[in-house]
Write an enzyme that holds these catalytic residues in place. Structure first.
Site, PDB file in Angstrom:
ATOM      1  N   LYS A 166      -5.225  -0.174   7.449  1.00  0.00           N
ATOM      2  CA  LYS A 166      -4.585  -1.251   6.687  1.00  0.00           C
ATOM      3  C   LYS A 166      -3.315  -0.759   6.003  1.00  0.00           C
ATOM      4  CE  LYS A 166      -3.643  -4.998   4.468  1.00  0.00           C
ATOM      5  NZ  LYS A 166      -4.431  -5.527   3.345  1.00  0.00           N
ATOM      6  N   LEU A 167      -3.369   0.432   5.441  1.00  0.00           N
ATOM      7  CA  LEU A 167      -2.199   0.956   4.750  1.00  0.00           C
ATOM      8  C   LEU A 167      -1.057   1.235   5.725  1.00  0.00           C
ATOM      9  CD1 LEU A 167      -4.017   3.319   2.229  1.00  0.00           C
ATOM     10  CD2 LEU A 167      -2.813   1.198   1.681  1.00  0.00           C
TER      11      LEU A 167
END
Length: 262
Positions: A166-167
């Protein structure tokens, strides 16, 4: 399933609605009377204490904004109260070390990190993307909950992997915003209207989800003003995380800053 839920806000409320609609028995923490009324309106059971959320739960869901909020809520007392064999689902986008620490404090339960890619409208439609980290056994326990509002539910690796993916995703998104901001500057120097540019690019090889979002907002600056706080928080987390792991953003660094309007 009996599902305990903490964090029924902008993102969490539609999750609760989907869970109730799917027939799950959902207990949600509501700190204030107004919040408890809103929870009841969703069809869930509102409780005033965090410990009541875990009672008899097969799964406990945390949908909070920051790692600090997760640590404040999921303290040793709350974790110990979660029934053995249950699964703790963490939707917060943050450091992968947070979920690893939670699992270390509560080895009697399964833990998955499942950060969200999408917005409340995607959750309400049951089509939000979930990047899931955790063991196969943990995902099996969590899937009946996740599949209620997530499609696709993507298992990307061991615990913490969902956060890492996600990051990275949000770093790429911020970089795309940076490229669009630079493109808008180029268009201005060439006498091309930015709105016209964005509409045209959406039909060309430069099309992307980032472009679609910016085009709907009308300009790169308008979109960054709307979402910069959320993207900026995630980029700060990944910078800290990759620094701890001995890496950096390299050439993406300046492009990401441009995407955040810096």
């Amino acid at each position: 399933m009996r599902v305990g839920f903490i964090g029924a806000g902008r993102m969490g409320a539609p999750m609760v609605g989907r869970l109730v609609g799917a027939g799950h028995d959902v207990r949600v923490l509501g700190r204030t009377q107004e919040h408890r009324r809103a929870i009841t309106d969703l069809g869930a059971t509102a409780v005033a204490e965090a410990a009541a959320v875990t009672e008899g739960a097969d799964a406990v869901v945390l949908c909070l904004f920051t790692d600090e909020q997760v640590h404040a809520v999921a303290d040793a007392q709350l974790l110990a109260a979660i029934p053995a064999g249950a699964v703790l689902i963490v939707h917060t986008t943050g450091s992968p070390r947070t979920v690893e620490q939670l699992h270390g404090l509560a080895p009697h339960i399964e833990v998955v990190d499942a950060p969200v890619s999408g917005g409340p409208h995607d959750i309400a439609a049951g089509t939000v993307t979930l990047f899931v980290g955790g063991s196969e056994a943990a995902l099996r326990r969590a899937r009946p909950v996740l599949a209620t509002y997530g499609d696709p539910v993507l298992h990307v690796g061991a615990l913490g992997s969902g956060q890492k993916v996600k990051l990275i995703n949000n770093t790429v998104f911020a970089a795309q915003l940076g490229l669009l901001a630079r493109a808008a500057q180029l268009a201005d120097s060439l006498g091309v209207d930015e709105a016209a540019l964005l509409r045209a690019l959406s039909h060309g090889s430069g099309a992307s989800r980032a472009l679609d979002n910016v085009a709907r907002a009308g300009s790169a600056a308008a979109f960054v003003a709307a979402v910069g706080e959320f993207i900026g928080k995630d980029v700060a987390v990944i910078r800290q995380t990759i620094a701890e792991l001995g890496a950096d953003l390299g050439e993406l660094d300046a492009i990401v800053d441009a995407g955040l309007g810096r």
